[in-house]
Scaffold this motif. Structure first.
Motif, PDB file in Angstrom:
ATOM      1  N   TYR A  59      32.543  55.700  47.313  1.00  8.57           N
ATOM      2  CA  TYR A  59      32.490  54.170  46.902  1.00  8.57           C
ATOM      3  C   TYR A  59      31.516  53.511  46.532  1.00  8.57           C
ATOM      4  CZ  TYR A  59      32.096  49.314  48.370  1.00  8.57           C
ATOM      5  OH  TYR A  59      31.563  48.019  48.145  1.00  8.57           O
ATOM      6  N   ALA A  60      30.235  54.434  46.844  1.00  8.74           N
ATOM      7  CA  ALA A  60      28.931  54.258  46.439  1.00  8.74           C
ATOM      8  C   ALA A  60      28.847  54.169  45.131  1.00  8.74           C
ATOM      9  CB  ALA A  60      27.837  54.289  47.144  1.00  8.74           C
ATOM     10  N   GLY A  61      29.721  55.414  44.471  1.00  4.39           N
ATOM     11  CA  GLY A  61      29.389  55.333  43.046  1.00  4.39           C
ATOM     12  C   GLY A  61      30.234  54.683  42.114  1.00  4.39           C
ATOM     13  N   LYS A  62      31.379  54.594  42.990  1.00  7.56           N
ATOM     14  CA  LYS A  62      32.744  54.060  42.247  1.00  7.56           C
ATOM     15  C   LYS A  62      31.932  52.022  41.982  1.00  7.56           C
ATOM     16  CE  LYS A  62      36.707  57.090  42.292  1.00  7.56           C
ATOM     17  NZ  LYS A  62      36.829  56.826  41.024  1.00  7.56           N
ATOM     18  N   ALA A  63      31.707  51.533  42.862  1.00  6.02           N
ATOM     19  CA  ALA A  63      31.011  50.667  43.315  1.00  6.02           C
ATOM     20  C   ALA A  63      30.083  50.347  42.164  1.00  6.02           C
ATOM     21  CB  ALA A  63      31.116  50.171  44.956  1.00  6.02           C
ATOM     22  N   THR A  64      29.808  51.105  42.383  1.00  8.92           N
ATOM     23  CA  THR A  64      27.940  50.533  40.926  1.00  8.92           C
ATOM     24  C   THR A  64      28.535  50.665  39.517  1.00  8.92           C
ATOM     25  OG1 THR A  64      26.348  51.887  42.204  1.00  8.92           O
ATOM     26  CG2 THR A  64      25.865  52.205  39.987  1.00  8.92           C
ATOM     27  N   PRO A  71      39.726  45.820  37.734  1.00 10.03           N
ATOM     28  CA  PRO A  71      40.370  47.279  38.456  1.00 10.03           C
ATOM     29  C   PRO A  71      39.444  48.141  38.523  1.00 10.03           C
ATOM     30  CG  PRO A  71      41.832  46.327  36.468  1.00 10.03           C
ATOM     31  CD  PRO A  71      40.643  45.195  37.161  1.00 10.03           C
ATOM     32  N   ALA A  72      38.748  48.362  38.332  1.00 12.13           N
ATOM     33  CA  ALA A  72      37.002  49.208  38.960  1.00 12.13           C
ATOM     34  C   ALA A  72      36.618  48.548  39.843  1.00 12.13           C
ATOM     35  CB  ALA A  72      35.888  48.997  37.484  1.00 12.13           C
ATOM     36  N   TYR A  73      36.247  47.578  41.099  1.00 16.79           N
ATOM     37  CA  TYR A  73      36.272  47.505  42.317  1.00 16.79           C
ATOM     38  C   TYR A  73      37.388  47.587  42.596  1.00 16.79           C
ATOM     39  CZ  TYR A  73      34.743  46.102  46.281  1.00 16.79           C
ATOM     40  OH  TYR A  73      34.035  46.301  47.953  1.00 16.79           O
ATOM     41  N   GLN A  74      38.484  47.430  42.669  1.00 18.96           N
ATOM     42  CA  GLN A  74      39.680  47.514  43.825  1.00 18.96           C
ATOM     43  C   GLN A  74      40.397  49.234  43.790  1.00 18.96           C
ATOM     44  OE1 GLN A  74      41.665  45.069  45.127  1.00 18.96           O
ATOM     45  NE2 GLN A  74      40.039  44.275  44.929  1.00 18.96           N
TER      46      GLN A  74
END
Length: 100
Positions: free
Chosen positions: A21-26, A72-75
């Motif tokens: 999550y941390a990587g994708k949220a960034t 879409p990226a945050y979802q």
């Protein structure tokens, strides 16, 4: 009017999912006007139930905060956060400092 997204981590259930999550949220920050104000910094509980930590992110408007959250990226990142822990998350509109 400035808006804030507040994430309160109640409990970690899967640290590996939260690392993803941390990587994708960034990465999901791209293209959004956001300013991280607090990211799991030093934490002191004053009232109520203790939490593991909190995040506060500033956006220029509620609409921009919602656009980031719904992107879409945050979802995609969100699915990993929800698998990794229990959170309370809300949007709150700030006040006009001149009027306060």
């Amino acid at each position: 009017m400035t808006a804030y997204v507040v994430l309160i981590k109640e409990q970690t259930r899967d640290a590996e999912a939260l690392a993803v999550y941390a990587g994708k949220a960034t990465a999901a920050r791209a293209g959004h006007a956001l300013t991280p104000l607090a990211l799991y910094g030093r934490y002191e509980q004053l009232e109520g139930e203790a939490a593991e930590g909190a995040v506060i992110i500033s956006f220029p408007t509620m609409a921009e905060a919602r656009a980031w959250y719904d992107s879409p990226a945050y979802q995609e990142a969100l699915a990993h956060r929800q698998a990794g822990g229990d959170y309370r998350v809300f949007l709150i509109e700030g006040v006009d400092a001149a009027a306060a």
